[in-house]
Design a protein around this motif. Structure first.
Motif, PDB file in Angstrom:
ATOM      1  N   UNK A 192      -5.384  -0.779   4.375  1.00 56.89           N
ATOM      2  CA  UNK A 192      -4.465  -0.030   5.243  1.00 56.89           C
ATOM      3  C   UNK A 192      -5.045   1.338   5.603  1.00 56.89           C
ATOM      4  N   UNK A 193      -6.037   1.803   4.807  1.00 58.84           N
ATOM      5  CA  UNK A 193      -6.626   3.119   5.085  1.00 58.84           C
ATOM      6  C   UNK A 193      -7.382   3.147   6.408  1.00 58.84           C
TER       7      UNK A 193
ATOM      8  N   UNK B 220      -6.143  10.838  -6.857  1.00 57.78           N
ATOM      9  CA  UNK B 220      -6.935  10.242  -5.784  1.00 57.78           C
ATOM     10  C   UNK B 220      -6.033   9.679  -4.682  1.00 57.78           C
TER      11      UNK B 220
ATOM     12  N   UNK C  24      -7.378  16.828   2.192  1.00 58.88           N
ATOM     13  CA  UNK C  24      -7.901  16.006   3.282  1.00 58.88           C
ATOM     14  C   UNK C  24      -7.550  16.613   4.643  1.00 58.88           C
TER      15      UNK C  24
ATOM     16  N   UNK D  55     -16.177  -0.209  -8.372  1.00 57.00           N
ATOM     17  CA  UNK D  55     -15.157  -0.805  -9.237  1.00 57.00           C
ATOM     18  C   UNK D  55     -15.555  -2.228  -9.622  1.00 57.00           C
TER      19      UNK D  55
ATOM     20  N   UNK E 125     -19.153  14.958   8.387  1.00 51.73           N
ATOM     21  CA  UNK E 125     -19.753  14.498   7.126  1.00 51.73           C
ATOM     22  C   UNK E 125     -19.812  15.650   6.128  1.00 51.73           C
TER      23      UNK E 125
ATOM     24  N   UNK F 160       0.823  -1.213   0.000  1.00 48.20           N
ATOM     25  CA  UNK F 160       0.000   0.000   0.000  1.00 48.20           C
ATOM     26  C   UNK F 160       0.858   1.264   0.000  1.00 48.20           C
TER      27      UNK F 160
ATOM     28  N   UNK G 298     -10.085   7.329   0.289  1.00 49.62           N
ATOM     29  CA  UNK G 298      -9.927   7.787   1.680  1.00 49.62           C
ATOM     30  C   UNK G 298     -11.019   8.793   2.055  1.00 49.62           C
ATOM     31  N   UNK G 299     -11.431   9.635   1.094  1.00 52.06           N
ATOM     32  CA  UNK G 299     -12.500  10.610   1.362  1.00 52.06           C
ATOM     33  C   UNK G 299     -13.825   9.883   1.571  1.00 52.06           C
TER      34      UNK G 299
ATOM     35  N   UNK H 122     -21.019   8.215   8.672  1.00 48.73           N
ATOM     36  CA  UNK H 122     -22.445   7.856   8.559  1.00 48.73           C
ATOM     37  C   UNK H 122     -22.718   6.548   9.306  1.00 48.73           C
TER      38      UNK H 122
ATOM     39  N   UNK I 147      -4.856  -3.779  -0.280  1.00 49.19           N
ATOM     40  CA  UNK I 147      -3.955  -2.651  -0.019  1.00 49.19           C
ATOM     41  C   UNK I 147      -4.709  -1.471   0.590  1.00 49.19           C
TER      42      UNK I 147
ATOM     43  N   UNK J  98     -14.008   8.174   4.908  1.00 47.94           N
ATOM     44  CA  UNK J  98     -14.347   9.054   6.029  1.00 47.94           C
ATOM     45  C   UNK J  98     -15.835   9.401   6.038  1.00 47.94           C
ATOM     46  N   UNK J  99     -16.369   9.756   4.867  1.00 50.31           N
ATOM     47  CA  UNK J  99     -17.804  10.094   4.808  1.00 50.31           C
ATOM     48  C   UNK J  99     -18.636   8.904   5.290  1.00 50.31           C
TER      49      UNK J  99
ATOM     50  N   UNK K 283     -16.289   6.430  -8.241  1.00 53.54           N
ATOM     51  CA  UNK K 283     -14.952   6.219  -8.765  1.00 53.54           C
ATOM     52  C   UNK K 283     -14.197   7.529  -8.978  1.00 53.54           C
ATOM     53  N   UNK K 284     -14.902   8.661  -8.827  1.00 52.35           N
ATOM     54  CA  UNK K 284     -14.234   9.954  -9.022  1.00 52.35           C
ATOM     55  C   UNK K 284     -13.749  10.575  -7.721  1.00 52.35           C
ATOM     56  N   UNK K 285     -14.129   9.982  -6.606  1.00 53.30           N
ATOM     57  CA  UNK K 285     -13.726  10.548  -5.312  1.00 53.30           C
ATOM     58  C   UNK K 285     -12.700   9.594  -4.695  1.00 53.30           C
ATOM     59  N   UNK K 286     -11.628  10.118  -4.102  1.00 52.94           N
ATOM     60  CA  UNK K 286     -10.604   9.241  -3.519  1.00 52.94           C
ATOM     61  C   UNK K 286     -11.205   8.296  -2.471  1.00 52.94           C
TER      62      UNK K 286
ATOM     63  N   UNK L  17     -19.909   6.404 -11.497  1.00 52.01           N
ATOM     64  CA  UNK L  17     -19.075   7.550 -11.857  1.00 52.01           C
ATOM     65  C   UNK L  17     -18.707   8.360 -10.614  1.00 52.01           C
ATOM     66  N   UNK L  18     -19.694   8.584  -9.771  1.00 50.05           N
ATOM     67  CA  UNK L  18     -19.486   9.386  -8.569  1.00 50.05           C
ATOM     68  C   UNK L  18     -18.486   8.698  -7.637  1.00 50.05           C
TER      69      UNK L  18
END
Lengths: 226, 258, 214
Positions: free
Chosen positions: C155-156, A158, A172, C96, A186, A66, C62-63, C71, C152, C66-67, C57-60, C54-55
């Motif tokens: 690990x996040x 990303x 971030x 994916x 959020x 990673x 890790x983000x 929730x 992998x 967290x979101x 796969x376009x955001x990292x 699309x949505x």
């Protein structure tokens, strides 16, 4: 909804500062990764046994672990060997080395597609091996690699999201501090997600344009299966 | 011809502004073999697909055993069990052995117990001469063998009618004979068949009736004798002349099939 | 000392494997559902699945992690870090995996559906007995790649405080004052795990391959 809009505009300057750091990290990582990837893939395809082994080892190691672990190994681990690097340099190195391993694979695909014949043709007119690589193989391989390679900038953009874990002030990190300030994690992370979306969208549009502009009719990877 | 099994009335199919065929009337009687001939792109294959509701006709009616299957709430799956279909490109289920290809309709659609289904499937494979290939996957079979499995798969459902959509046009010349042989045997056993093909030898020898279609219309129909030797329309004559020119050679190569 | 070190980091390895084993199948389930909606659903279902993909796969990752974590561990649903983190990773992966399965369904082709309908199967029966068994086979190689990505990405969840390999390495680094050894060992373990996943799925792909002419 209007609450969120207010929230979003209030922190926008801060978020944009983070976004520019994110973009900078992406650009640096991409450039370093390109050089490393090119070197690694050329070494792997044309080097002697020892250097080929080194190149394969590098590529497999960085693709098989990673990014976050690589980052920590460089920033926290290397000082154990007496090598201490700044946060920024560590982030740059981790992103560059990681991206380099992936970029090596994209380039390798196109070098394989070009095959040995072009090398033979170059040697037959008296060029040296490295001259042939530079003047004949690479100009073709780089162009051929564009469609596959064009995934990498977005993917790297990303990936940069993890470097806030060593306190680099990118998007971030901003989200985290806004979340702490507003007690609205959020909302903060959604605001950041929107900025990432916009950046990915723009980057994607640019790469699509590059792909179209660089296309040579009849010279595509797909068309070369025979 | 009151005892028709399958009947189309005023059948029409339109794609966008493109009329595929219009006002087709066609009756298939019990035990009859009808061969539809005509130039490519005249809507023959689409007509066949409409007959078992794989493609929806835009207008007109279809009757199976006197019941209208184009009625809005009619169970299509029920209909297709009774109308077998053989495809130009075989369309065997690639992940199943020959035997399983024939069995799956019996176990999953007809819900037969496994043993009974296996017995029946083996019988059908024997009928097309492939009992010894039961355990082979489609990828291990020749085109001709695949198509015979395709025929066995359709036969296993005990259909009232069999539709053949250019069953030999994807085959190498030397493999055409084995498929036509199986079809000829079926016709002799009085299976009801509706066949789209360019194999004129087969049409002449086996068909009870030949339908000549062009540009979405039925130009002419009649017995093989009538059509081949006394065609009423110039278009029919022209087409037959061209096709014998084109395919006559291929048939000879195929090794003396009709 | 060394054996303590190893057993401590191996506990983290077990957690990493557990996170992956929750994330992957949950992502597969959601991804499969979306792929089927996209391919065989109506217009609305198709649009929804495409937008979701699309949505996401376009955001990292890790983000999203967290979101979704906030929730899933909030007032409405209250899961602990381990479960919230693992399921969040699964949701990230679902988009994916949806794309992988969609591609596989497309390459099986519409002819197989036609043939299945022609023997009297319903759409659902055709999907279940004919389309999916073939599509899942085709999906194994790209899916193997996704499996190692999820491994992998596990690990996040370090960032959420889940005691997986990296978190354990960090603690060991602090207690032993051997940071390179600690993080190096973590990297090595990941490398072995990723290698094992790829080899295992290669083997599965080889085993499930349909025979062709010799």
């Amino acid at each position: 909804m209007s609450d969120f809009f207010e929230f979003f505009t209030r922190f926008l300057p801060d978020l944009l500062k983070g976004a520019s750091m994110t973009l900078l990290l992406t650009a640096e990582g991409l450039a370093a990764g390109f050089v490393l990837g090119l070197l690694a893939t050329l070494t792997r395809s044309y080097g002697n046994k020892f250097w080929r082994g080194v190149a394969i080892g590098y590529i497999e190691l960085f693709r098989g672990t990673p990014l976050l672990v690589q980052l920590f190994l460089i920033y926290y681990g290397l000082p154990g060997l007496g090598i201490t690097l700044s946060r920024e340099l560590s982030a740059f190195l981790a992103l560059g080395l990681n991206s380099g391993a992936y970029q090596a694979e994209y380039l390798r695909g196109s070098i394989l597609a070009i095959g040995d014949n072009q090398m033979m043709a170059g040697r037959s007119i008296g060029m040296s091996k490295w001259k042939t690589i530079w003047h004949v193989i690479l100009p073709q391989a780089l162009r051929l690699a564009i469609p596959a390679w064009s995934n990498e900038p977005v993917s790297l953009l990303k990936s940069t999201g993890v470097v806030f874990l060593i306190a680099i002030p990118e998007l971030m990190a901003k989200a985290k501090s806004i979340a702490a300030k507003t007690y609205d994690p959020i909302g903060s992370y959604i605001a950041v997600a929107i900025i990432y979306l916009a950046m990915v969208y723009l980057l994607d549009a640019m790469l699509k344009w590059l792909e179209r502009a660089s296309r040579i009719p009849g010279f595509e990877m797909e068309g070369r299966k025979a | 011809m009151t005892d028709s099994i399958l009947e189309a009335r005023k059948l029409t199919k339109i794609y966008g502004s493109n009329v595929i065929f219009k006002d087709i009337d066609l009756k298939v009687a019990e035990g009859e073999t009808i061969v539809i001939i005509g130039p490519s792109g005249t809507g023959k294959s689409t007509l066949l697909r409409c007959m078992n509701l794989l493609t929806k006709a835009d207008n007109g009616q279809i009757f199976l055993d006197g019941k209208e299957i184009t009625a809005p709430d009619y169970n299509e799956d029920q209909v297709r069990q009774q109308i077998g279909m053989v495809f130009q490109n075989f369309l065997l289920f690639n992940h199943l052995t020959a035997l399983d290809n024939v069995m799956i309709g019996l176990t999953k659609v007809k819900k037969l117990p496994k043993e009974q289904a296996r017995e029946k499937a083996m019988e059908e494979l024997k009928r097309v001469g492939l009992a010894d290939r039961a355990d082979h996957y489609p990828g291990q079979l020749s085109g001709g063998q695949q198509q015979r499995v395709g025929i066995a798969r359709a036969l296993a459902m005990d259909p009232r009618v069999m539709l053949f959509d250019e069953p030999t046009s994807a085959l190498d010349p030397e493999l055409i004979g084995e498929v036509l042989g199986v079809m000829e045997k079926l016709a002799r056993d009085r299976m009801t068949m509706l066949v789209v093909t360019h194999e004129m030898g087969f049409a002449r020898e086996v068909a009870d009736r030949i339908v000549f279609m062009e540009k979405g219309h039925i130009v002419e129909e009649g017995s093989p004798d009538d059509l081949f030797y006394h065609p009423k329309h110039d278009r029919t004559r022209e087409f037959l002349w061209k096709i014998t020119e084109l395919y006559g050679k291929k048939e000879k190569e195929a090794g003396g099939n009709p | 000392m060394l054996s303590n070190f190893i057993s401590y980091i191996l506990q983290g390895t077990a957690t990493t494997i557990a996170v992956t084993l929750i994330a992957l199948p949950s992502g597969l389930l959601v991804g499969l559902l979306l792929a089927l909606l996209h391919t065989y659903g109506g217009k609305v279902a198709n649009r929804f699945a495409a937008a979701y993909s699309l949505l996401m796969r376009s955001v990292p990752p890790i983000v999203l992690l967290f979101i979704l974590y906030f929730i899933l561990s909030g007032n409405l649903i209250n899961l602990n870090e381990f479960w919230a983190g693992s399921l969040s990773l699964g949701i990230v992966s679902s988009a994916y995996q949806m794309e992988i399965l969609r591609g596989a369904l497309l390459s099986v082709g519409s002819g197989q559906m036609t043939a299945a309908r022609a023997v009297g199967m319903s759409r659902l029966q055709a999907i279940q007995h004919i389309l999916l068994p073939q599509a899942l086979r085709l999906a194994i190689p790209p899916w193997s790649n996704e499996a190692s990505i999820v491994l992998k990405d596990s690990s996040l969840v370090y960032a959420l405080g889940v005691p997986e390999i990296l978190r354990r390495a960090q603690q060991l680094s602090a207690t032993t004052q051997q940071p390179f050894l600690a993080y190096g060992t973590a990297a090595l373990i990941y490398f072995v795990l990723v290698f094992a996943v790829n080899r295992g799925l290669d083997y599965l792909s080889e085993r499930t391959k349909l025979p062709t002419h010799p």
